[in-house]
Design a protein around this motif. Structure first.
Motif, short mmCIF file in Angstrom:
data_model
loop_
_atom_site.label_atom_id
_atom_site.label_comp_id
_atom_site.label_asym_id
_atom_site.label_seq_id
_atom_site.Cartn_x
_atom_site.Cartn_y
_atom_site.Cartn_z
N THR A 38 43.16 42.98 39.60
CA THR A 38 42.63 42.49 38.33
C THR A 38 43.22 41.13 38.01
N LYS A 40 44.93 39.29 34.86
CA LYS A 40 45.50 39.57 33.54
C LYS A 40 46.29 38.35 33.09
N GLU A 41 45.86 37.76 31.99
CA GLU A 41 46.50 36.57 31.43
C GLU A 41 46.66 35.47 32.48
N GLY A 42 45.64 35.30 33.33
CA GLY A 42 45.64 34.26 34.34
C GLY A 42 46.39 34.60 35.61
N SER A 43 47.00 35.78 35.68
CA SER A 43 47.75 36.20 36.86
C SER A 43 46.98 37.24 37.65
N LYS A 81 51.60 34.85 39.60
CA LYS A 81 51.24 33.92 38.51
C LYS A 81 50.64 32.65 39.12
#
Length: 107
Positions: A38, A40-43, A81
């Motif tokens: 997935t 999630k927050e760009g990571s 990240k």
């Protein structure tokens, strides 16, 4: 497949190129025993299907340095990240992570 399509029809539209990358990521994830990927927050977050290979995961830290994190909680997963500077393609970053993990798993 990508080369064949380009030979016959010319340059790929970006959306077709992305579909090919997604198929490649799914194949790499299956080989690495990753159940889910997935964003999630760009990571990039990869959830393990079964027990993770601690040797391979620990070597990923050396490859991706401060961008790589591991969570060994109830639902173990690894997180990559984005690079601090630049607009790297998230699909390419996912492929890099999974290719490296597969290489370490099978070495």
């Amino acid at each position: 497949i990508e080369g064949e399509i380009c030979d016959r029809f010319g340059d790929l539209p970006k959306c077709v190129g992305n579909l090919i990358k997604i198929a490649e990521i799914k194949y790499l994830a299956k080989d690495a025993d990753i159940a889910e990927i997935t964003l999630k927050e760009g990571s990039i977050v990869c959830y393990f299907r079964s027990e993770m290979d601690l040797r391979a995961v620990s070597e990923l830290v050396a490859v991706f340095k401060e961008r790589f994190f591991l969570s060994a909680g109830i639902k173990p997963h690894m997180v990559l990240k984005p690079k601090p500077i630049g607009n790297d393609d998230i699909l390419e970053e996912s492929k890099k992570l999974l290719k490296e993990y597969n290489k370490l798993l099978h070495s």
